[in-house]
Design a protein around this motif. Structure first.
Motif, PDB file in Angstrom:
ATOM      1  N   LEU A  36     150.203  55.676 131.446  1.00  0.00           N
ATOM      2  CA  LEU A  36     148.814  56.088 131.627  1.00  0.00           C
ATOM      3  C   LEU A  36     147.914  54.888 131.881  1.00  0.00           C
ATOM      4  O   LEU A  36     147.064  54.912 132.776  1.00  0.00           O
ATOM      5  CB  LEU A  36     148.338  56.870 130.399  1.00  0.00           C
ATOM      6  CG  LEU A  36     146.892  57.350 130.412  1.00  0.00           C
ATOM      7  CD1 LEU A  36     146.675  58.352 131.540  1.00  0.00           C
ATOM      8  CD2 LEU A  36     146.535  57.967 129.076  1.00  0.00           C
ATOM      9  N   VAL A  37     148.091  53.832 131.121  1.00  0.00           N
ATOM     10  CA  VAL A  37     147.291  52.617 131.305  1.00  0.00           C
ATOM     11  C   VAL A  37     147.554  52.022 132.688  1.00  0.00           C
ATOM     12  O   VAL A  37     146.621  51.593 133.377  1.00  0.00           O
ATOM     13  CB  VAL A  37     147.581  51.590 130.184  1.00  0.00           C
ATOM     14  CG1 VAL A  37     147.007  50.229 130.516  1.00  0.00           C
ATOM     15  CG2 VAL A  37     147.029  52.083 128.862  1.00  0.00           C
ATOM     16  N   GLY A  38     148.800  52.011 133.120  1.00  0.00           N
ATOM     17  CA  GLY A  38     149.121  51.497 134.441  1.00  0.00           C
ATOM     18  C   GLY A  38     148.468  52.315 135.542  1.00  0.00           C
ATOM     19  O   GLY A  38     147.930  51.765 136.510  1.00  0.00           O
ATOM     20  N   ARG A  39     148.492  53.630 135.407  1.00  0.00           N
ATOM     21  CA  ARG A  39     147.876  54.506 136.399  1.00  0.00           C
ATOM     22  C   ARG A  39     146.364  54.282 136.445  1.00  0.00           C
ATOM     23  O   ARG A  39     145.769  54.210 137.521  1.00  0.00           O
ATOM     24  CB  ARG A  39     148.182  55.959 136.066  1.00  0.00           C
ATOM     25  CG  ARG A  39     147.770  56.925 137.136  1.00  0.00           C
ATOM     26  CD  ARG A  39     148.232  58.331 136.861  1.00  0.00           C
ATOM     27  NE  ARG A  39     149.222  58.351 135.798  1.00  0.00           N
ATOM     28  CZ  ARG A  39     149.453  59.372 135.000  1.00  0.00           C
ATOM     29  NH1 ARG A  39     148.804  60.475 135.144  1.00  0.00           N
ATOM     30  NH2 ARG A  39     150.357  59.309 134.043  1.00  0.00           N
ATOM     31  N   GLN A  40     145.742  54.141 135.264  1.00  0.00           N
ATOM     32  CA  GLN A  40     144.300  53.918 135.231  1.00  0.00           C
ATOM     33  C   GLN A  40     143.936  52.554 135.806  1.00  0.00           C
ATOM     34  O   GLN A  40     142.901  52.406 136.454  1.00  0.00           O
ATOM     35  CB  GLN A  40     143.779  54.056 133.805  1.00  0.00           C
ATOM     36  CG  GLN A  40     143.785  55.487 133.329  1.00  0.00           C
ATOM     37  CD  GLN A  40     143.339  55.644 131.896  1.00  0.00           C
ATOM     38  OE1 GLN A  40     143.349  54.691 131.122  1.00  0.00           O
ATOM     39  NE2 GLN A  40     142.936  56.844 131.530  1.00  0.00           N
ATOM     40  N   GLU A  43     143.963  52.993 139.537  1.00  0.00           N
ATOM     41  CA  GLU A  43     142.777  53.725 139.978  1.00  0.00           C
ATOM     42  C   GLU A  43     141.547  52.825 139.959  1.00  0.00           C
ATOM     43  O   GLU A  43     140.710  52.879 140.867  1.00  0.00           O
ATOM     44  CB  GLU A  43     142.547  54.943 139.089  1.00  0.00           C
ATOM     45  CG  GLU A  43     143.562  56.048 139.284  1.00  0.00           C
ATOM     46  CD  GLU A  43     143.392  57.186 138.295  1.00  0.00           C
ATOM     47  OE1 GLU A  43     142.472  57.126 137.454  1.00  0.00           O
ATOM     48  OE2 GLU A  43     144.173  58.140 138.361  1.00  0.00           O
ATOM     49  N   LEU A  44     141.428  51.996 138.942  1.00  0.00           N
ATOM     50  CA  LEU A  44     140.291  51.085 138.835  1.00  0.00           C
ATOM     51  C   LEU A  44     140.311  50.061 139.964  1.00  0.00           C
ATOM     52  O   LEU A  44     139.280  49.791 140.586  1.00  0.00           O
ATOM     53  CB  LEU A  44     140.327  50.379 137.474  1.00  0.00           C
ATOM     54  CG  LEU A  44     139.169  49.447 137.162  1.00  0.00           C
ATOM     55  CD1 LEU A  44     137.852  50.199 137.180  1.00  0.00           C
ATOM     56  CD2 LEU A  44     139.377  48.796 135.816  1.00  0.00           C
ATOM     57  N   GLU A  45     141.469  49.504 140.256  1.00  0.00           N
ATOM     58  CA  GLU A  45     141.577  48.553 141.355  1.00  0.00           C
ATOM     59  C   GLU A  45     141.265  49.214 142.689  1.00  0.00           C
ATOM     60  O   GLU A  45     140.624  48.626 143.556  1.00  0.00           O
ATOM     61  CB  GLU A  45     142.973  47.920 141.392  1.00  0.00           C
ATOM     62  CG  GLU A  45     143.205  46.934 140.270  1.00  0.00           C
ATOM     63  CD  GLU A  45     142.212  45.780 140.285  1.00  0.00           C
ATOM     64  OE1 GLU A  45     141.928  45.236 141.366  1.00  0.00           O
ATOM     65  OE2 GLU A  45     141.712  45.435 139.208  1.00  0.00           O
ATOM     66  N   LYS A  48     137.491  49.598 142.872  1.00  0.00           N
ATOM     67  CA  LYS A  48     136.856  48.308 143.142  1.00  0.00           C
ATOM     68  C   LYS A  48     137.008  47.931 144.611  1.00  0.00           C
ATOM     69  O   LYS A  48     136.076  47.429 145.228  1.00  0.00           O
ATOM     70  CB  LYS A  48     137.476  47.214 142.271  1.00  0.00           C
ATOM     71  CG  LYS A  48     137.041  47.255 140.830  1.00  0.00           C
ATOM     72  CD  LYS A  48     137.713  46.128 140.064  1.00  0.00           C
ATOM     73  CE  LYS A  48     137.361  46.133 138.614  1.00  0.00           C
ATOM     74  NZ  LYS A  48     138.051  45.057 137.872  1.00  0.00           N
ATOM     75  N   GLY A  49     138.179  48.156 145.176  1.00  0.00           N
ATOM     76  CA  GLY A  49     138.403  47.867 146.589  1.00  0.00           C
ATOM     77  C   GLY A  49     137.547  48.734 147.487  1.00  0.00           C
ATOM     78  O   GLY A  49     137.032  48.275 148.513  1.00  0.00           O
ATOM     79  N   ALA A  50     137.371  49.988 147.114  1.00  0.00           N
ATOM     80  CA  ALA A  50     136.537  50.893 147.903  1.00  0.00           C
ATOM     81  C   ALA A  50     135.080  50.440 147.875  1.00  0.00           C
ATOM     82  O   ALA A  50     134.380  50.498 148.883  1.00  0.00           O
ATOM     83  CB  ALA A  50     136.663  52.315 147.372  1.00  0.00           C
ATOM     84  N   LEU A  51     134.621  49.944 146.731  1.00  0.00           N
ATOM     85  CA  LEU A  51     133.246  49.459 146.642  1.00  0.00           C
ATOM     86  C   LEU A  51     133.058  48.205 147.482  1.00  0.00           C
ATOM     87  O   LEU A  51     132.015  48.019 148.106  1.00  0.00           O
ATOM     88  CB  LEU A  51     132.879  49.165 145.186  1.00  0.00           C
ATOM     89  CG  LEU A  51     132.609  50.377 144.312  1.00  0.00           C
ATOM     90  CD1 LEU A  51     132.349  49.942 142.870  1.00  0.00           C
ATOM     91  CD2 LEU A  51     131.416  51.150 144.835  1.00  0.00           C
ATOM     92  N   ARG A  52     134.061  47.342 147.497  1.00  0.00           N
ATOM     93  CA  ARG A  52     133.953  46.101 148.270  1.00  0.00           C
ATOM     94  C   ARG A  52     133.945  46.377 149.766  1.00  0.00           C
ATOM     95  O   ARG A  52     133.285  45.677 150.518  1.00  0.00           O
ATOM     96  CB  ARG A  52     135.109  45.168 147.929  1.00  0.00           C
ATOM     97  CG  ARG A  52     134.890  44.408 146.659  1.00  0.00           C
ATOM     98  CD  ARG A  52     135.976  43.354 146.477  1.00  0.00           C
ATOM     99  NE  ARG A  52     136.418  43.453 145.092  1.00  0.00           N
ATOM    100  CZ  ARG A  52     137.643  43.764 144.709  1.00  0.00           C
ATOM    101  NH1 ARG A  52     138.589  43.956 145.575  1.00  0.00           N
ATOM    102  NH2 ARG A  52     137.945  43.858 143.438  1.00  0.00           N
ATOM    103  N   SER A  53     134.674  47.382 150.205  1.00  0.00           N
ATOM    104  CA  SER A  53     134.787  47.639 151.637  1.00  0.00           C
ATOM    105  C   SER A  53     133.670  48.527 152.173  1.00  0.00           C
ATOM    106  O   SER A  53     133.529  48.666 153.386  1.00  0.00           O
ATOM    107  CB  SER A  53     136.134  48.276 151.944  1.00  0.00           C
ATOM    108  OG  SER A  53     136.214  49.549 151.336  1.00  0.00           O
TER     109      SER A  53
END
Length: 78
Positions: A36-40, A43-45, A48-53
């Motif tokens: 679960l932590v890995g999946r989250q 998703e967070l990364e 963040k990438g979507a916000l940067r682009s």
């Protein structure tokens, strides 16, 4: 062997088996939480990438606070 026989007769081996089952259940829960932590984290990364682009709008307000403009107060109110 005698020690094990005495533990078996006293019921101490049942406690060991129960403890082993508990440990197995805890390890399974930890593995599920790790997934679960890995999946989250993924998703967070991704977010963040979507916000940067995403380009920022040039015509919109740059303030975080948005809403209707505040009307000026009257000087002689009161």
């Amino acid at each position: 062997m005698r020690a094990w026989g005495q533990k078996y007769e006293a019921g101490a081996l049942d406690d060991d088996a129960a403890a082993a089952d508990t440990i197995q259940a805890y390890e399974a829960r930890i593995a599920a939480l790790d997934r679960l932590v890995g999946r989250q984290a993924l998703e967070l990364e991704f977010a963040k990438g979507a916000l940067r682009s995403t380009p920022l709008p040039r015509s919109g307000p740059t303030s975080v606070i948005t809403g209707p403009m505040v009307s000026p107060s009257q000087r002689d109110a009161g």
